[in-house]
Design a protein around this motif. Sequence first.
Motif, PDB file in Angstrom:
ATOM      1  N   UNK A 154     -12.214  -2.760   3.904  1.00  0.00           N
ATOM      2  CA  UNK A 154     -12.408  -3.749   2.842  1.00  0.00           C
ATOM      3  C   UNK A 154     -13.001  -5.059   3.362  1.00  0.00           C
ATOM      4  N   UNK A 155     -12.826  -5.318   4.618  1.00  0.00           N
ATOM      5  CA  UNK A 155     -13.361  -6.554   5.206  1.00  0.00           C
ATOM      6  C   UNK A 155     -14.887  -6.491   5.224  1.00  0.00           C
ATOM      7  N   UNK A 156     -15.502  -7.622   4.966  1.00  0.00           N
ATOM      8  CA  UNK A 156     -16.947  -7.704   5.047  1.00  0.00           C
ATOM      9  C   UNK A 156     -17.671  -7.557   3.721  1.00  0.00           C
ATOM     10  N   UNK A 157     -16.956  -7.232   2.673  1.00  0.00           N
ATOM     11  CA  UNK A 157     -17.542  -7.153   1.338  1.00  0.00           C
ATOM     12  C   UNK A 157     -16.737  -8.072   0.426  1.00  0.00           C
ATOM     13  N   UNK A 158     -17.364  -9.137  -0.072  1.00  0.00           N
ATOM     14  CA  UNK A 158     -16.628 -10.131  -0.871  1.00  0.00           C
ATOM     15  C   UNK A 158     -15.861  -9.532  -2.046  1.00  0.00           C
ATOM     16  N   UNK A 159     -16.421  -8.550  -2.735  1.00  0.00           N
ATOM     17  CA  UNK A 159     -15.714  -7.991  -3.894  1.00  0.00           C
ATOM     18  C   UNK A 159     -14.454  -7.246  -3.470  1.00  0.00           C
ATOM     19  N   UNK A 160     -14.433  -6.694  -2.261  1.00  0.00           N
ATOM     20  CA  UNK A 160     -13.238  -6.011  -1.756  1.00  0.00           C
ATOM     21  C   UNK A 160     -12.233  -7.009  -1.178  1.00  0.00           C
ATOM     22  N   UNK A 161     -12.734  -8.025  -0.516  1.00  0.00           N
ATOM     23  CA  UNK A 161     -11.848  -9.067   0.004  1.00  0.00           C
ATOM     24  C   UNK A 161     -11.152  -9.799  -1.143  1.00  0.00           C
ATOM     25  N   UNK A 162     -11.838  -9.921  -2.277  1.00  0.00           N
ATOM     26  CA  UNK A 162     -11.229 -10.523  -3.467  1.00  0.00           C
ATOM     27  C   UNK A 162     -10.042  -9.675  -3.940  1.00  0.00           C
ATOM     28  N   UNK A 163     -10.146  -8.368  -3.816  1.00  0.00           N
ATOM     29  CA  UNK A 163      -9.035  -7.490  -4.208  1.00  0.00           C
ATOM     30  C   UNK A 163      -7.835  -7.672  -3.285  1.00  0.00           C
ATOM     31  N   UNK A 164      -8.070  -7.878  -2.001  1.00  0.00           N
ATOM     32  CA  UNK A 164      -6.975  -8.165  -1.065  1.00  0.00           C
ATOM     33  C   UNK A 164      -6.290  -9.473  -1.453  1.00  0.00           C
ATOM     34  N   UNK A 165      -7.097 -10.472  -1.790  1.00  0.00           N
ATOM     35  CA  UNK A 165      -6.557 -11.764  -2.227  1.00  0.00           C
ATOM     36  C   UNK A 165      -5.709 -11.597  -3.487  1.00  0.00           C
TER      37      UNK A 165
END
Length: 178
Positions: A154-165
């Motif tokens: 998930x790291x390295x893609x803003x839309x996936x990092x947003x899901x972690x957040x």
Amino acid sequence: MTRIIGIAKITEKIYAVQYEKEVEVEDEDEGNDATDIFSELIVLWNDQEYLRNFFNTFKKDYEKFYGHFRLKEVVREARNEAKALFQQLKNCNDTELEELFKPLHNEETSSPFYELQKLKSYGPNYKSYLRIYAIKYDDAFVISGGAIKLTEVMKGRPHLEDELFKMDLAIKYLTEIL
């Protein structure tokens, strides 16, 4: 800034986070509107224009995992898989629901789930790229978001990092508010 304003009941065991959304109003006043993330994902993953733009943007990621890219077919496949995933989540019994969700981190065992564990659910197709993200809370699953995941991590893609957040935000909300 993303802010949780509530939790909506989807089924007896599935709930979805409601995020505050800024909306433009025709008159001078600006308003806020809230809908649950489950309903938002249904609309988003049925939107042909959104899906075309997404898969065009991440074409190289898609081709790395899935090979040849035909936009029209990929969009149709994503819409069909999303529909099946949402139906599956809405219609499954407790045992099936526990089988649908897996720990977010592959190194964790899937059973038993623990309180406030980060979870994911895949679309029904083999090598599905659709993900629904949730938090285990009591005997329920609280959906915090969802994404189209075309990369290994998930790291390295803003839309996936947003899901972690959003998962961390949901855990904080569930801990403090409920």
